[in-house]
Design an enzyme around this catalytic site. Structure first.
Site, short mmCIF file in Angstrom:
data_model
loop_
_atom_site.label_atom_id
_atom_site.label_comp_id
_atom_site.label_asym_id
_atom_site.label_seq_id
_atom_site.Cartn_x
_atom_site.Cartn_y
_atom_site.Cartn_z
N VAL A 21 0.81 -1.22 0.00
CA VAL A 21 0.00 0.00 0.00
C VAL A 21 0.84 1.28 0.00
O VAL A 21 0.31 2.36 -0.23
CB VAL A 21 -1.00 0.05 1.19
CG1 VAL A 21 -2.01 -1.09 1.12
CG2 VAL A 21 -0.28 0.07 2.54
N TYR B 158 3.19 5.92 15.25
CA TYR B 158 1.93 5.20 15.00
C TYR B 158 0.72 6.06 15.38
O TYR B 158 -0.24 6.18 14.62
CB TYR B 158 1.97 3.90 15.79
CG TYR B 158 0.73 3.04 15.69
CD1 TYR B 158 0.47 2.28 14.55
CD2 TYR B 158 -0.18 2.96 16.75
CE1 TYR B 158 -0.66 1.47 14.47
CE2 TYR B 158 -1.31 2.16 16.68
CZ TYR B 158 -1.54 1.42 15.54
OH TYR B 158 -2.66 0.62 15.46
N1 LIG Z 1 -4.63 -5.48 17.07
C1 LIG Z 1 -5.01 -4.41 17.74
O1 LIG Z 1 -5.25 -4.44 18.97
C2 LIG Z 1 -5.21 -3.10 17.03
C3 LIG Z 1 -5.59 -1.98 17.79
C4 LIG Z 1 -5.82 -0.78 17.14
C5 LIG Z 1 -5.70 -0.68 15.77
N2 LIG Z 1 -5.29 -1.78 15.06
C6 LIG Z 1 -5.15 -1.62 13.62
O2 LIG Z 1 -5.78 -2.70 12.96
C7 LIG Z 1 -5.10 -2.98 11.75
C8 LIG Z 1 -4.72 -4.47 11.71
O3 LIG Z 1 -3.91 -4.74 12.84
P1 LIG Z 1 -3.51 -6.24 13.24
O4 LIG Z 1 -3.30 -6.22 14.69
O5 LIG Z 1 -4.42 -7.20 12.61
O6 LIG Z 1 -2.07 -6.31 12.56
P2 LIG Z 1 -1.21 -7.53 11.91
O7 LIG Z 1 -1.65 -8.84 12.44
O8 LIG Z 1 0.21 -7.13 12.08
O9 LIG Z 1 -1.60 -7.43 10.38
C9 LIG Z 1 -1.18 -6.29 9.65
C10 LIG Z 1 -1.55 -6.48 8.19
O10 LIG Z 1 -1.05 -5.32 7.47
C11 LIG Z 1 -0.40 -5.78 6.31
N3 LIG Z 1 0.61 -4.83 5.86
C12 LIG Z 1 1.66 -4.32 6.54
N4 LIG Z 1 2.39 -3.52 5.74
C13 LIG Z 1 1.77 -3.53 4.52
C14 LIG Z 1 2.05 -2.90 3.29
N5 LIG Z 1 3.10 -2.08 3.10
N6 LIG Z 1 1.21 -3.13 2.25
C15 LIG Z 1 0.13 -3.96 2.39
N7 LIG Z 1 -0.18 -4.58 3.54
C16 LIG Z 1 0.64 -4.35 4.60
C17 LIG Z 1 0.20 -7.13 6.70
O11 LIG Z 1 0.34 -7.94 5.55
P3 LIG Z 1 1.71 -8.29 4.79
O12 LIG Z 1 2.78 -8.38 5.83
O13 LIG Z 1 1.38 -9.60 4.13
O14 LIG Z 1 1.89 -7.18 3.81
C18 LIG Z 1 -0.90 -7.71 7.59
O15 LIG Z 1 -1.85 -8.39 6.81
C19 LIG Z 1 -3.90 -2.04 11.70
O16 LIG Z 1 -4.23 -0.91 10.94
C20 LIG Z 1 -3.71 -1.67 13.15
O17 LIG Z 1 -3.08 -0.42 13.28
C21 LIG Z 1 -5.05 -2.97 15.66
#
Ligand SMILES: NC(=O)c1ccc[n+]([C@@H]2O[C@H](COP(=O)([O-])OP(=O)(O)OC[C@H]3O[C@@H](n4cnc5c(N)ncnc54)[C@H](OP(=O)(O)O)[C@@H]3O)[C@@H](O)[C@H]2O)c1
Length: 276
Positions: A77, A172
């Protein structure tokens, strides 16, 4: 006629970025279960690290196993050409785009003094510029259709005034604060075309492969499943600018304001507030 509980997105085409694992994967599967054709966009085509499972192909295999349509599209992205190519492939395969979930995200949990410029840039590029590029690429299609819904996955880290309860680093929080502002700006520009734009942030830490990478077993005790995020994303995916748009809110707020409920057999709930 009201939609039955399993065809809420029938005929819709959705793109979910960062759907190789974590919350994005759960949303992609949730959308597919409700009848959407789902483009799974992220970088991982193969599992490179043993401690970081999840690929776009595995997510699509799971979608297909539930007799739904999925398309694995490699996409970084942060790269404009990669985003444009991803959107072209979705149009080629499915002919339209109804929903975009800007979910791809990364954090760098160090202090400002310990954050090299390249990490600062990366965090802003993935969380904020990535959402800008993907929205810019899908909007002409949504405007042509006269409808669409963009959902930005944000964080309470945007609201923190210190390092936050979960220290995900200031870059972040800055990126997610920018994403909230992008949500309002996009909603105001896209509203006259029928396109809804909203942001969604979880109150509790959501268990994901990415979060597991840098947490202790003890910290994980209070985490919650992505079920509430999926329910909110399903609700937001069905909005237009004439209904819910320009809202930046938590999962708890969407549940309370719109009477949302978890589908039967929800994942175990619980957990503590977070700043990630
Ligand atoms: N988990 C929480 O408690 C939490 C809380 C608040 C907000 N969030 C938000 O929720 C979202 C998902 O979080 P998560 O915890 O599920 O994270 P995660 O398990 O680390 O997954 C992150 C995803 O983002 C993708 N990604 C990273 N860099 C990328 C790039 N340059 N291009 C395309 N895809 C990319 C990764 O895929 P690849 O590595 O395959 O590219 C992966 O599928 C994020 O925006 C995070 O900030 C999460």
């Amino acid at each position: 006629m009201p939609l039955s509980s399993d065809d809420q997105l029938k005929g819709k085409v959705a793109i979910v970025t960062g759907a190789s694992r974590g919350i994005g994967k759960a949303i992609a599967l949730g959308f597919a279960a409700q009848g959407a054709k789902v483009a799974v966009a992220a970088r991982s085509e193969n599992q490179v690290r043993a401690d970081l499972p999840g690929t776009i192909h595995e997510t699509v295999e799971t979608i297909q196993a539930q007799n739904s349509q999925g398309l694995a599209v490699p996409c970084d992205v942060t790269d404009e050409a990669s985003v444009q190519n991803m959107v072209s492939r979705v149009i080629e395969a499915f002919g339209r785009i109804d929903v975009l979930v800007n979910n791809a995200g990364v954090a760098f949990g160090r202090s400002i003094l310990e954050t090299p410029l390249k990490r600062w840039d990366l965090v802003l590029r993935v969380n904020l510029t990535g959402a800008f590029l993907c929205s810019q690429a899908v909007l002409p299609h949504m405007i042509r259709q006269g409808s669409g819904s963009i959902i930005n996955i944000s964080s309470l880290a945007a609201n923190d005034r210190d390092k936050g309860m979960v220290d995900t680093g200031v870059a972040y929080g800055v990126a997610k604060a920018g994403l909230d502002r992008l949500t309002w700006g996009l909603a105001s520009e896209a509203g006259c075309h029928g396109v809804a734009v909203n942001a969604l942030k979880p109150v509790k830490v959501v268990d994901s492969e990415g979060m597991r990478l840098w947490s202790s077993e003890e910290e994980r005790q209070g985490w919650t499943s992505p079920a509430r995020m999926v329910a909110c994303a399903l609700f937001l995916a069905r909005q237009s600018s004439g209904s819910v748009s320009g809202v930046v809110a938590t999962d708890d707020e969407y549940f309370a304001w719109h009477g949302l409920q978890l589908s039967p057999n929800p994942q175990p709930e619980g957990g503590r507030p977070h700043g990630s």
